[in-house]
Design a protein around this motif. Sequence first.
Motif, short mmCIF file in Angstrom:
data_model
loop_
_atom_site.label_atom_id
_atom_site.label_comp_id
_atom_site.label_asym_id
_atom_site.label_seq_id
_atom_site.Cartn_x
_atom_site.Cartn_y
_atom_site.Cartn_z
N LYS A 45 40.95 -44.30 -5.04
CA LYS A 45 41.20 -43.03 -4.34
C LYS A 45 40.74 -41.84 -5.18
O LYS A 45 40.07 -40.93 -4.67
CB LYS A 45 42.69 -42.90 -4.03
CG LYS A 45 43.21 -43.91 -3.03
CD LYS A 45 44.73 -43.79 -2.87
CE LYS A 45 45.28 -44.86 -1.94
NZ LYS A 45 46.76 -44.81 -1.84
N THR A 46 41.08 -41.84 -6.45
CA THR A 46 40.73 -40.72 -7.32
C THR A 46 39.23 -40.59 -7.50
O THR A 46 38.67 -39.49 -7.39
CB THR A 46 41.41 -40.89 -8.69
OG1 THR A 46 42.83 -40.97 -8.52
CG2 THR A 46 41.09 -39.71 -9.60
N GLY A 103 37.51 -39.33 -4.28
CA GLY A 103 37.72 -37.90 -4.08
C GLY A 103 36.94 -37.05 -5.05
O GLY A 103 36.35 -36.03 -4.67
N TYR A 122 33.23 -36.97 -4.17
CA TYR A 122 32.92 -36.11 -3.02
C TYR A 122 33.07 -34.63 -3.37
O TYR A 122 32.29 -33.79 -2.90
CB TYR A 122 33.82 -36.46 -1.84
CG TYR A 122 33.31 -35.86 -0.54
CD1 TYR A 122 32.39 -36.55 0.24
CD2 TYR A 122 33.72 -34.59 -0.11
CE1 TYR A 122 31.89 -36.00 1.41
CE2 TYR A 122 33.23 -34.04 1.05
CZ TYR A 122 32.32 -34.74 1.81
OH TYR A 122 31.81 -34.18 2.97
N ASP A 123 34.07 -34.31 -4.19
CA ASP A 123 34.22 -32.92 -4.64
C ASP A 123 32.95 -32.45 -5.34
O ASP A 123 32.48 -31.33 -5.12
CB ASP A 123 35.42 -32.80 -5.59
CG ASP A 123 36.76 -32.93 -4.86
OD1 ASP A 123 36.78 -32.77 -3.62
OD2 ASP A 123 37.77 -33.20 -5.54
N ARG A 165 33.91 -36.73 4.59
CA ARG A 165 34.79 -37.13 3.50
C ARG A 165 35.70 -38.27 3.99
O ARG A 165 36.90 -38.11 4.22
CB ARG A 165 35.62 -35.94 3.03
CG ARG A 165 36.41 -36.20 1.74
CD ARG A 165 37.34 -35.04 1.43
NE ARG A 165 38.00 -35.23 0.16
CZ ARG A 165 37.69 -34.60 -0.97
NH1 ARG A 165 36.70 -33.72 -0.97
NH2 ARG A 165 38.33 -34.85 -2.09
#
Length: 302
Positions: free
Chosen positions: A168-169, A172, A175-176, A130
């Motif tokens: 950034k959002t 993330g 990857y989640d 990550r």
Amino acid sequence: MPLSPEQKAEIEASRGQTAQTLRVVSPGMEAHLYTAHEVLDHGFVRVIDYMGDDSAICQAARVSYGKGTKSVQNDEGLIRYLMRHWHSTPFEMCEIKLHVKLPVFVARQWIRHRTANVNEYSARYSIMDREFYIPAPENIAAQSVVNNQGRGEVLEGEEAARVLEILKTDSGRAYDNYEAMISQDGQQGLARELARMNLPANIYTQWYWKVDLHNLFHFLRLRADAHAQYEIRVYAEAIAAVVADWVPFAYKAFEDYRMGGATLSATAMECVRRMLKGETVTQETSGMSKGEWREFEGVLRG
């Protein structure tokens, strides 16, 4: 953080091991061996192995049995002659193997240099870390209005903040979802080779990249150039610093004749001759197109 404490300890352990050898050793390169040079926010470049030095280039050019009786000055002069006259094969006698950690979108630019051996971390077999490249604020820029493949003015204020937050959002979130799809907690879990398609292009990958010096110089000429994309240019600059210590004569010749030199067409050379004779040459009388003339003027201005 590019390197974990465990990785740093492993590097220090590798650097602590020595072995007697009869092969050519470059003191400048030995100082870099295994050391990770940090690039961008999570990336690095480190030398895993190398072969040859400046003397190996000269040895190949002379086809001798050893370093011979030639002086250091003769070696430097020979290397400059080889570079000046585009004699490339002696430079192919030197090789370097690098371990590089880089964003996927940089890797896709890099892999266009097909004259190297590459082995990349496989997301089919392993789970990606990550880690994402998020540009520093000074590297968030608008599209250039004069170059379709470049960037223009730096974004500022609310627009820059909004772009960074989106990067950034989205990284993330992607990857989640990747983790959720491959999870085997209460489900079969999607195959890793399929789940990876949802990962963003700014996620970090790693590879071993082995290349000879001739083709490495070609890579550096294009990617360490001021017009190259920033994210690949900083990798090229880090490699260039290593190469300068590895083969100082060859690198100095490369800087002079490739990075700092210029190639002129026969038409351009004729224009230079006319100018030296005192003639006023314009684009209309030069025999060049507007684009060629603009580039020619850029070379003359420096």
